[in-house]
Scaffold this active site. Structure first.
Site, mmCIF file in Angstrom:
data_model
loop_
_atom_site.group_PDB
_atom_site.id
_atom_site.type_symbol
_atom_site.label_atom_id
_atom_site.label_comp_id
_atom_site.label_asym_id
_atom_site.label_seq_id
_atom_site.Cartn_x
_atom_site.Cartn_y
_atom_site.Cartn_z
ATOM 1 N N ALA A 74 8.327 -68.467 105.604
ATOM 2 C CA ALA A 74 7.847 -67.181 105.107
ATOM 3 C C ALA A 74 6.688 -67.337 104.125
ATOM 4 O O ALA A 74 5.823 -66.469 104.040
ATOM 5 C CB ALA A 74 8.983 -66.397 104.466
ATOM 6 N N THR A 75 6.652 -68.431 103.397
ATOM 7 C CA THR A 75 5.529 -68.652 102.475
ATOM 8 C C THR A 75 4.224 -68.678 103.264
ATOM 9 O O THR A 75 3.255 -67.987 102.927
ATOM 10 C CB THR A 75 5.697 -69.981 101.708
ATOM 11 O OG1 THR A 75 6.903 -69.918 100.951
ATOM 12 C CG2 THR A 75 4.523 -70.244 100.779
ATOM 13 N N ASN A 154 14.845 -61.052 97.044
ATOM 14 C CA ASN A 154 15.598 -62.305 97.054
ATOM 15 C C ASN A 154 16.439 -62.520 95.800
ATOM 16 O O ASN A 154 17.318 -63.364 95.787
ATOM 17 C CB ASN A 154 14.638 -63.481 97.241
ATOM 18 C CG ASN A 154 13.461 -63.420 96.306
ATOM 19 O OD1 ASN A 154 12.698 -62.447 96.309
ATOM 20 N ND2 ASN A 154 13.315 -64.423 95.488
ATOM 21 N N HIS A 204 15.558 -70.357 107.540
ATOM 22 C CA HIS A 204 16.557 -71.036 106.694
ATOM 23 C C HIS A 204 17.364 -70.107 105.793
ATOM 24 O O HIS A 204 18.256 -70.549 105.087
ATOM 25 C CB HIS A 204 15.925 -72.187 105.899
ATOM 26 C CG HIS A 204 15.138 -71.796 104.693
ATOM 27 N ND1 HIS A 204 15.672 -71.794 103.434
ATOM 28 C CD2 HIS A 204 13.847 -71.415 104.546
ATOM 29 C CE1 HIS A 204 14.741 -71.434 102.554
ATOM 30 N NE2 HIS A 204 13.620 -71.195 103.218
ATOM 31 N N THR A 243 0.617 -78.281 116.411
ATOM 32 C CA THR A 243 1.632 -78.447 117.454
ATOM 33 C C THR A 243 2.927 -77.761 117.042
ATOM 34 O O THR A 243 3.385 -77.943 115.916
ATOM 35 C CB THR A 243 1.884 -79.949 117.710
ATOM 36 O OG1 THR A 243 0.658 -80.532 118.130
ATOM 37 C CG2 THR A 243 2.952 -80.156 118.772
ATOM 38 N N CYS A 329 12.933 -70.881 93.758
ATOM 39 C CA CYS A 329 11.614 -71.488 93.689
ATOM 40 C C CYS A 329 10.988 -71.328 92.327
ATOM 41 O O CYS A 329 10.017 -71.982 92.007
ATOM 42 C CB CYS A 329 10.714 -70.877 94.751
ATOM 43 S SG CYS A 329 11.030 -69.159 94.967
HETATM 44 C C1 PLP Z 1 12.806 -67.633 100.755
HETATM 45 C C2 PLP Z 1 11.785 -66.563 100.659
HETATM 46 C C3 PLP Z 1 10.433 -66.818 100.906
HETATM 47 C C4 PLP Z 1 9.920 -68.200 101.205
HETATM 48 O O1 PLP Z 1 10.292 -68.580 102.482
HETATM 49 P P1 PLP Z 1 10.092 -70.099 102.976
HETATM 50 O O2 PLP Z 1 10.455 -70.021 104.408
HETATM 51 O O3 PLP Z 1 11.034 -70.902 102.159
HETATM 52 O O4 PLP Z 1 8.682 -70.452 102.757
HETATM 53 C C5 PLP Z 1 9.548 -65.769 100.835
HETATM 54 N N1 PLP Z 1 9.966 -64.528 100.538
HETATM 55 C C6 PLP Z 1 11.245 -64.242 100.276
HETATM 56 C C7 PLP Z 1 11.650 -62.853 99.979
HETATM 57 C C8 PLP Z 1 12.202 -65.252 100.333
HETATM 58 O O5 PLP Z 1 13.473 -64.963 100.072
#
Ligand code: PLP
Length: 393
Positions: A74-75, A154, A204, A243, A329
């Site tokens: 998601a990042t 989150n 994840h 890839t 994080c």
């Molecule tokens: C965990 C999270 C992210 C980051 O996702 P990654 O796949 O770890 O990069 C971004 N936004 C929210 C709301 C999250 O909970």
């Protein structure tokens, strides 16, 4: 694992479901092909697996398979969405609207764009953690190119009113991006009825592997343009070269399949555990529930306690439960949670906060153990400070 504390931090990450892992394993060894190899069966097999994931993901959010762009999580999806739109539309306008409680993977790309001359409006939230739609409407301008509002928070689990936000953006032809990392598989998502143009996803947080995610990019009404952030072989319709990581992509599919099939029963289960936890914790004096009581993720409970030191509280909880104060994080940072200060908490109260992320493998017994230990930790910390006041007199 018996000496390990109880894991109740499922908003930080989740273990890979064993059913997911089983489907992934052959793609490391026998089916190792590169999905971009079009001249032999190794490639075809990998490509077929990738195609299936695109279809499952698209179905999950009511999109079409060509609208799914795989990323590392998601990042990366947030970065591609926000910087990709900024770069593709800067001649139309240079104003972006987002929210104070967003994940740093949204706020930081916005801050970066600010250094390049873009203007960013950061909307406040109310005490419940929700944005005010009137504030959003007031913030929009003729040069606004993007609105980014997360689906589920989150830290406090709050669900923003996506459909209403989408409607407002759609009327003004402003691109609407949502970070749905916490929402996928937990609550219904529909890019059509919610008028969502870009959606960030990750595996994840829903019992899939780390290092795989996706960005939904709308192709029709309107067709969203994105400037790629990774240039190379032109994978993913030129939007994200590199890839494809087939085993992770297969894991993503399986995780989403299971989450969708079990969404209703699982969310009932998690809600019931959450209510059980809150019922016990709320017997403490000076405890606050953070975030809207109803409009939140089923497994999320976030509380602040008065009259205790935040660091001492977490230290006391540590042997029994794996929880965090704020986002995983940002737990390396020493500043208090920006989400909790945004809902109006003082720094001190924000520090004395705990996020419980209840998940698939938590049991009722664990919840009771956690509740009892939490209550006794808070009480002994309060007694300790009361004694210190007495003895210092
Ligand atoms: C965990 C999270 C992210 C980051 O996702 P990654 O796949 O770890 O990069 C971004 N936004 C929210 C709301 C999250 O909970």
């Amino acid at each position: 694992m018996s000496s390990y504390p109880i894991y109740i931090d499922y908003q930080a990450t989740t273990p890979v479901d064993k059913r997911v892992l089983a489907k992934m394993l052959p793609y490391f060894t026998e089916n190792f092909g590169n999905p971009a190899s079009i001249n032999h069966v190794y490639g075809w097999e990998a490509e077929a697996a990738v195609k299936q994931t695109r279809e499952i993901l698209a179905n999950a959010i009511h999109a079409s398979p060509e609208e799914i762009i795989f990323t590392s999580g998601a990042t990366e999806a947030n970065n591609l969405a926000i910087k990709g739109v900024a770069e593709a539309y800067f001649q139309t306008g240079q104003h972006i609207v987002t929210v104070a409680t967003e994940h740093s993977a949204v706020l930081d790309p916005c801050r970066y764009l600010q250094t390049l001359g873009f203007e960013i409006t950061i909307l406040p939230v109310n005490q419940d953690g929700l944005i005010n739609l009137a504030d959003l409407e007031k913030a929009l301008r003729p040069d606004t190119i993007l609105v980014s509002v997360m689906a589920a928070n989150n830290e406090i689990g709050v669900l923003q009113p996506l459909a209403a936000i989408g409607e407002i953006c759609h009327q003004r032809q402003i691109i609407f991006h949502t970070d749905a990392a916490q929402a996928l598989g937990k609550i219904p998502l529909d890019v059509q009825t919610m008028n969502i143009d870009l959606m960030s996803l990750t595996a994840h947080k829903l019992y899939g592997p780390k290092g795989i995610g996706a960005l939904y990019v709308r192709r029709r009404n309107p067709r969203v343009k994105l400037a790629p952030q990774l240039h190379g072989g032109g994978h993913e319709r030129g939007m994200r070269s590199g890839t494809l990581y087939t085993p992770q992509i297969v894991g993503f599919k399986e995780a989403v399949k299971i989450a969708l099939a079990e969404q209703v029963t699982e969310s009932q289960y998690l809600k019931q555990l959450r209510e059980r936890l809150w019922q016990q914790l709320s017997s403490l004096e000076g405890i606050h529930l953070n975030g809207h009581l109803e409009q939140r993720l089923p497994g999320n409970l976030n509380v602040s306690v008065e009259g205790v030191d935040g660091a001492a509280l977490l230290l006391g909880l540590q042997p029994v439960m794996a929880v965090s104060s704020g986002a995983a994080c940002s737990s390396t940072k020493t500043s208090p949670s920006h989400v909790l200060t945004a809902i109006g908490h003082s720094e001190k109260l924000a520090y004395a906060s705990v996020r419980f992320g209840i998940g698939r493998y938590n049991t009722q017994e664990e919840i009771d153990t956690i509740a009892q230990h939490f209550i006794s930790t808070v009480q002994s910390l309060r007694n300790l400070s009361a004694n210190q006041i007495l003895t210092s007199k």
